[in-house]
Design an enzyme around this catalytic site. Structure first.
Site, PDB file in Angstrom:
ATOM      1  N   SER A 223       7.663  -2.444  -4.085  1.00 26.46           N
ATOM      2  CA  SER A 223       6.253  -2.841  -4.006  1.00 26.46           C
ATOM      3  C   SER A 223       6.078  -3.705  -2.765  1.00 26.46           C
ATOM      4  CB  SER A 223       5.853  -3.682  -5.222  1.00 26.46           C
ATOM      5  OG  SER A 223       5.953  -2.934  -6.401  1.00 26.46           O
TER       6      SER A 223
ATOM      7  N   ARG B 283       6.886 -12.720 -10.126  1.00 29.91           N
ATOM      8  CA  ARG B 283       7.463 -12.495  -8.790  1.00 29.91           C
ATOM      9  C   ARG B 283       7.657 -13.805  -8.013  1.00 29.91           C
ATOM     10  NH1 ARG B 283       7.879  -8.320 -10.810  1.00 29.91           N
ATOM     11  NH2 ARG B 283       7.795  -6.254  -9.905  1.00 29.91           N
TER      12      ARG B 283
ATOM     13  N   GLU C 235       4.707  -8.841  -0.912  1.00 33.36           N
ATOM     14  CA  GLU C 235       5.708  -9.175  -1.925  1.00 33.36           C
ATOM     15  C   GLU C 235       7.081  -9.499  -1.327  1.00 33.36           C
ATOM     16  OE1 GLU C 235       8.505  -9.017  -5.066  1.00 33.36           O
ATOM     17  OE2 GLU C 235       8.388  -7.551  -3.468  1.00 33.36           O
TER      18      GLU C 235
HETATM   19  N1  EPU Z   1      -2.151   2.371  -9.797  1.00 36.40           N
HETATM   20  C1  EPU Z   1      -3.080   3.146  -9.138  1.00 36.40           C
HETATM   21  N2  EPU Z   1      -2.736   3.714  -7.950  1.00 36.40           N
HETATM   22  C2  EPU Z   1      -1.529   3.543  -7.380  1.00 36.40           C
HETATM   23  C3  EPU Z   1      -0.567   2.741  -8.040  1.00 36.40           C
HETATM   24  C4  EPU Z   1      -0.900   2.173  -9.247  1.00 36.40           C
HETATM   25  O1  EPU Z   1      -4.182   3.341  -9.594  1.00 36.40           O
HETATM   26  O2  EPU Z   1      -1.311   4.103  -6.305  1.00 36.40           O
HETATM   27  C5  EPU Z   1      -2.516   1.729 -11.061  1.00 36.40           C
HETATM   28  C6  EPU Z   1      -2.474   2.621 -12.267  1.00 36.40           C
HETATM   29  O3  EPU Z   1      -3.616   2.334 -13.033  1.00 36.40           O
HETATM   30  C7  EPU Z   1      -1.283   2.177 -13.051  1.00 36.40           C
HETATM   31  C8  EPU Z   1      -1.235   0.714 -12.695  1.00 36.40           C
HETATM   32  O4  EPU Z   1      -1.648   0.667 -11.334  1.00 36.40           O
HETATM   33  O5  EPU Z   1      -1.460   2.392 -14.410  1.00 36.40           O
HETATM   34  C9  EPU Z   1       0.125   0.073 -12.819  1.00 36.40           C
HETATM   35  O6  EPU Z   1       1.068   0.828 -12.094  1.00 36.40           O
HETATM   36  P1  EPU Z   1       2.641   0.736 -12.415  1.00 36.40           P
HETATM   37  O7  EPU Z   1       2.898   0.731 -13.874  1.00 36.40           O
HETATM   38  O8  EPU Z   1       3.323   1.749 -11.566  1.00 36.40           O
HETATM   39  O9  EPU Z   1       3.042  -0.701 -11.911  1.00 36.40           O
HETATM   40  P2  EPU Z   1       2.634  -1.578 -10.651  1.00 36.40           P
HETATM   41  O10 EPU Z   1       1.750  -2.649 -11.122  1.00 36.40           O
HETATM   42  O11 EPU Z   1       2.183  -0.719  -9.534  1.00 36.40           O
HETATM   43  C10 EPU Z   1       4.637  -3.187 -11.048  1.00 36.40           C
HETATM   44  C11 EPU Z   1       5.724  -3.824 -10.228  1.00 36.40           C
HETATM   45  C12 EPU Z   1       6.862  -2.851  -9.972  1.00 36.40           C
HETATM   46  C13 EPU Z   1       7.384  -2.360 -11.303  1.00 36.40           C
HETATM   47  C14 EPU Z   1       6.245  -1.705 -12.086  1.00 36.40           C
HETATM   48  C15 EPU Z   1       6.652  -1.278 -13.470  1.00 36.40           C
HETATM   49  C16 EPU Z   1       4.699  -5.520  -8.836  1.00 36.40           C
HETATM   50  C17 EPU Z   1       4.308  -5.923  -7.450  1.00 36.40           C
HETATM   51  N3  EPU Z   1       5.208  -4.312  -8.962  1.00 36.40           N
HETATM   52  O12 EPU Z   1       4.058  -2.169 -10.237  1.00 36.40           O
HETATM   53  O13 EPU Z   1       7.887  -3.581  -9.302  1.00 36.40           O
HETATM   54  O14 EPU Z   1       8.446  -1.429 -11.128  1.00 36.40           O
HETATM   55  O15 EPU Z   1       5.179  -2.672 -12.244  1.00 36.40           O
HETATM   56  O16 EPU Z   1       6.777  -2.371 -14.313  1.00 36.40           O
HETATM   57  O17 EPU Z   1       4.548  -6.303  -9.760  1.00 36.40           O
HETATM   58  C18 EPU Z   1       8.696  -4.196  -7.103  1.00 36.40           C
HETATM   59  O18 EPU Z   1       8.373  -5.350  -7.327  1.00 36.40           O
HETATM   60  O19 EPU Z   1       9.228  -3.854  -6.008  1.00 36.40           O
HETATM   61  C19 EPU Z   1       8.417  -3.151  -8.093  1.00 36.40           C
HETATM   62  C20 EPU Z   1       8.648  -1.894  -7.841  1.00 36.40           C
END
Ligand code: EPU
Length: 342
Positions: free
Chosen positions: A242, A168, A338
């Protein structure tokens, strides 16, 4: 009216998906790289700062607005620069809608950005935060980009390595904030089919549905379906994706965290540090689904803040502070916003 009309006192909430904040003193559209140069000269002559807006899906505007010139990038273009049996290299105008670009490459059976489907915003905004999702990052396919360099008043070409891409992050939002105005990006996409294993959530989606044949379209459709729930449509629910970056911690910090929270999710990074999903950290504070100062913490993904009924940026800032403090209070882990802030 010509494309180069400069408007005054334009409410920026209409140009950002979070839909809050004040007005721009001056606002103009750029349809070509030459427009960008002209607008920069105009702003310079009047000692006005300049800020570039693409889709406004990753920008937060303060209540005082912006006392300079907003350049809204509308530069179009989709040009094949090279084409062989393995790959295609395409130059894309910075103002193109990102998801339309993804769709076009997927329909052409090109691979490399299909997992970056349904991300709001423009092609020119994509390198700024090095958009990433479901195992792909823009940095994996970006060859180079063209930008107007406000320091030298020249159009320059920056190669991938010049952009200092990281999670990012890029020079455009770190070391050289505000210096470059991106006018086009060039991507090299593969003609191979996407290959498993996929990013955890994507692989789980395929396994549950017993999908075993993978095309770019299959991956795109799956990502769109997964995102539908986790990332509310900004048209219905104003948000900026995010709202926080995932936290990056050292191994000793992970060790301490796991002692207290054995179920804490973590992902090892290539440099030996660990990424902790900030969505999980926020969820542990109990804020998920709640409304703080008019901002709702999304009930399906605590990483997303929805402008439910905030009266302005001050509300968002108050909600952000409560969340940052709660996470720090519980875990001693600082979390960072972010989206960029204007
Ligand atoms: N999780 C929770 N609670 C929540 C949200 C997430 O426990 O409310 C945990 C879960 O364990 C889940 C893990 O977080 O398995 C990862 O969640 P997810 O795969 O949805 O991804 P993320 O880390 O929350 C990142 C990016 C997203 C991107 C997704 C998918 C960042 C800041 N965000 O989210 O990017 O779509 O991975 O690859 O790195 C963005 O930057 O705007 C964005 C949406």
């Amino acid at each position: 009216m010509s494309a180069m009309d400069i408007h005054q006192q334009v409410p920026l909430k209409n140009y950002t998906t979070m839909r809050l904040g004040g007005s721009a003193a001056y606002f103009a559209e750029a349809h070509t790289a030459e427009d960008v140069a002209t607008l920069h000269r105009t702003a310079n002559a009047q000692h006005l700062p300049i800020f570039v807006l693409g889709g406004g899906s990753n920008t937060i505007v303060r209540d005082e607005g912006f006392a300079g010139l907003i350049v809204h990038i509308k530069i179009l273009g989709f040009e094949v620069l090279a084409d062989d049996i393995y790959s295609m290299t395409i130059k894309i105008g910075a103002g193109e809608n990102w998801d339309k670009v993804v769709e076009r490459t997927v329909v052409s059976n090109l691979s490399g950005i299909e997992a970056l489907s349904a991300i709001p915003g423009t092609a020119g905004g994509a390198p700024v935060q090095n958009i990433g999702a479901y195992g792909q990052e823009l940095a994996d396919t970006l060859v180079s980009l063209e930008a107007y360099d406000t320091t030298t008043s020249q159009i320059v070409t920056l190669q991938n390595a010049d952009c200092q891409f990281a999670y990012r992050s890029s020079i455009f939002r770190e070391a050289e904030t505000g210096r470059y105005i991106i006018t086009s990006i060039t991507l090299k996409l593969s003609k191979n089919l996407p290959n498993p294993p996929f990013y955890e959530a994507l692989q789980r989606y395929f396994d549950e549905r017993k999908v075993t044949i993978f095309t770019q379209q299959v991956v795109r459709d799956a990502v769109i379906d997964i995102r539908r729930d986790k990332l509310p449509n900004p048209i219905e629910f104003p948000n900026a994706g995010s709202f926080f970056k995932n936290a990056i911690i050292e191994d000793w910090q992970l060790h301490d965290l796991k002692k207290q929270y054995p179920d804490a999710p973590s992902y090892e990074m290539s440099d030996g540090r660990f990424k902790i999903p900030t969505g999980w950290l926020i969820e542990q504070t109990g804020f998920k689904g709640q409304v703080l100062h008019g901002m709702r913490i999304h009930d399906k993904n605590a990483l997303v803040l929805i402008n439910h009924e905030a009266t302005g940026y001050a509300d968002l800032a108050a909600a952000r502070q409560e969340i940052v403090d709660a996470v720090y209070g519980k875990f001693r882990i600082p979390i960072e916003q972010e989206p960029l802030e204007l």
